[in-house]
Design a protein around this motif. Sequence first.
Motif, PDB file in Angstrom:
ATOM      1  N   TYR A 169       0.823  -1.208   0.000  1.00 24.93           N
ATOM      2  CA  TYR A 169       0.000   0.000   0.000  1.00 24.93           C
ATOM      3  C   TYR A 169       0.857   1.258   0.000  1.00 24.93           C
ATOM      4  O   TYR A 169       2.007   1.264   0.448  1.00 24.93           O
ATOM      5  N   PRO A 182      -6.481  -0.884   6.428  1.00 25.05           N
ATOM      6  CA  PRO A 182      -7.548  -1.874   6.662  1.00 25.05           C
ATOM      7  C   PRO A 182      -6.997  -3.234   7.091  1.00 25.05           C
ATOM      8  O   PRO A 182      -6.001  -3.705   6.551  1.00 25.05           O
ATOM      9  N   TRP A 185     -11.749  -7.119   5.281  1.00 27.07           N
ATOM     10  CA  TRP A 185     -12.245  -6.773   3.953  1.00 27.07           C
ATOM     11  C   TRP A 185     -13.345  -5.726   4.020  1.00 27.07           C
ATOM     12  O   TRP A 185     -13.474  -4.906   3.093  1.00 27.07           O
ATOM     13  N   TYR A 188     -11.547  -2.618   4.149  1.00 27.43           N
ATOM     14  CA  TYR A 188     -10.918  -2.374   2.852  1.00 27.43           C
ATOM     15  C   TYR A 188     -11.911  -1.731   1.887  1.00 27.43           C
ATOM     16  O   TYR A 188     -11.577  -0.764   1.180  1.00 27.43           O
ATOM     17  N   THR A 280      -3.294   0.347  -3.457  1.00 20.33           N
ATOM     18  CA  THR A 280      -2.870  -0.927  -2.868  1.00 20.33           C
ATOM     19  C   THR A 280      -2.790  -1.999  -3.944  1.00 20.33           C
ATOM     20  O   THR A 280      -3.402  -1.887  -5.014  1.00 20.33           O
ATOM     21  N   PRO A 308      -5.874  -8.196   4.308  1.00 18.38           N
ATOM     22  CA  PRO A 308      -7.110  -8.121   5.086  1.00 18.38           C
ATOM     23  C   PRO A 308      -7.792  -9.489   5.161  1.00 18.38           C
ATOM     24  O   PRO A 308      -7.615 -10.334   4.285  1.00 18.38           O
TER      25      PRO A 308
END
Length: 451
Positions: A169, A182, A185, A188, A280, A308
């Motif tokens: 990221y 994050p 998910w 995210y 990311t 994540p």
Amino acid sequence: MKNNHRFRRAAGAALAASLLMGGLAACSGSGTTANAGAEGASAEDIAKALDTETTLTVWGWAPQLEPIVEAFEAKYPKVHVNLENVGTGNAHYTKLQNAVKAGSGAPDVAQIEYNALPQFALSDSLVNLKDFGAEELKDNYTASTWGSVNLNGGVYALPQDSGPMAMFYRADVFEKHGISIPTTWDEYVEAGKKLHAADPKAYITSDTGDAGFTTSMIWQAGGKPYTLDGSTKVAVDLQDEGAKKWTGTWNQLLKNDLLSPVTSWSDEWYKGLSDGSIATLIIGAWMPANLESGAAGASGQWRVAPMPTYEKGAAATAENGGGGDAVLKQSKNKAAAYGFLQFANGPEGSKIHAANGGFPSTTADLESDSFLNAENAYFGGQKINEVLVQASKDVVPGWSYLPFQTYANSIYSDTVGQAYGSKGDLNDGLKAWQDATAKYGQQQGFTVTTK
């Protein structure tokens, strides 16, 4: 390894058909290829072979193979290695399979991706390395990579590299927009919404549809869509809980235009990685070398964090890319060829591999202080290997590929890819992919069940 995106290119349908028809004929009545044509050598035989004037031909595209071959020849001066790059992806496998089918012209050793290995093992093209004592090396490799070369009770390659997934990221982009890193998910997806609202030209990630990425994401979600019972009984279930977890998340990104529309590995993609418009990447541990070479202008801005998960605090990841080296049955120098595998994928070769941008599959290298504590200037001095090594330990166990995975991957764009293009339901795309894959398997003589 560098340019490991090449590891995920699918071989063509014609290749898959040729492989499978030959494979089923070879396996009929046996139920397993593990003991077919058993021939091996003792440690003494292998040592003698490496001290005898010999020429080996090795087919592979990995840039790390060149320095590995140089070091091997220096240690074993009586063995000359002809290293040939006959192509990547489809070109490599087509030439290899043509040689297998012709009964001559195959190399002694070939680099083969984990997702393509079952097809060559099934077609009885590869030496079962258990006959050379390879089973004793199990603890030298990560569980996921060893599982990928251990097929139907046989060992058909030694792992070369691995690609445990993590989240790469842009720290500067996240900081600029006040976005927290994050860990789930759900977080995210929310990060993607916040980023795109703040800057309509910025996206949380890029994804226009890729078979290797999709299967890796289903793997991380706990899905097990492919199972093989014996040599000819296959189950395909792209509607299991793991598959639906992934589509439930990714549909939100797709339908809300939160995925960059640029194609991976294109010049535009590298530009997005350089300027921060792609924030990311969820990708394998081999990615750092590609970022350093393709997005040099972003040096110091990228970081690495765990992938994540669906359940907060429950670490889980998957492999994305990677492969090993196999000995072909056509080889007239099998003992020396296996000796090369031991060197290339053992302590000496693995160190060379890692020093030249590859991510090792050997536990000793992954656990060494020098590897874990290496500070990476491109990543702002972060010790990224600490994150990536932990990812290798968090790979969800129990995954397997189809014995005709290369064909399945070749029709991905006609099924799941269509859902990406229309911003439709990815789960419908998975259903279409499952049906088309099962139909092909049945045409090739497999007994295929679906859910």
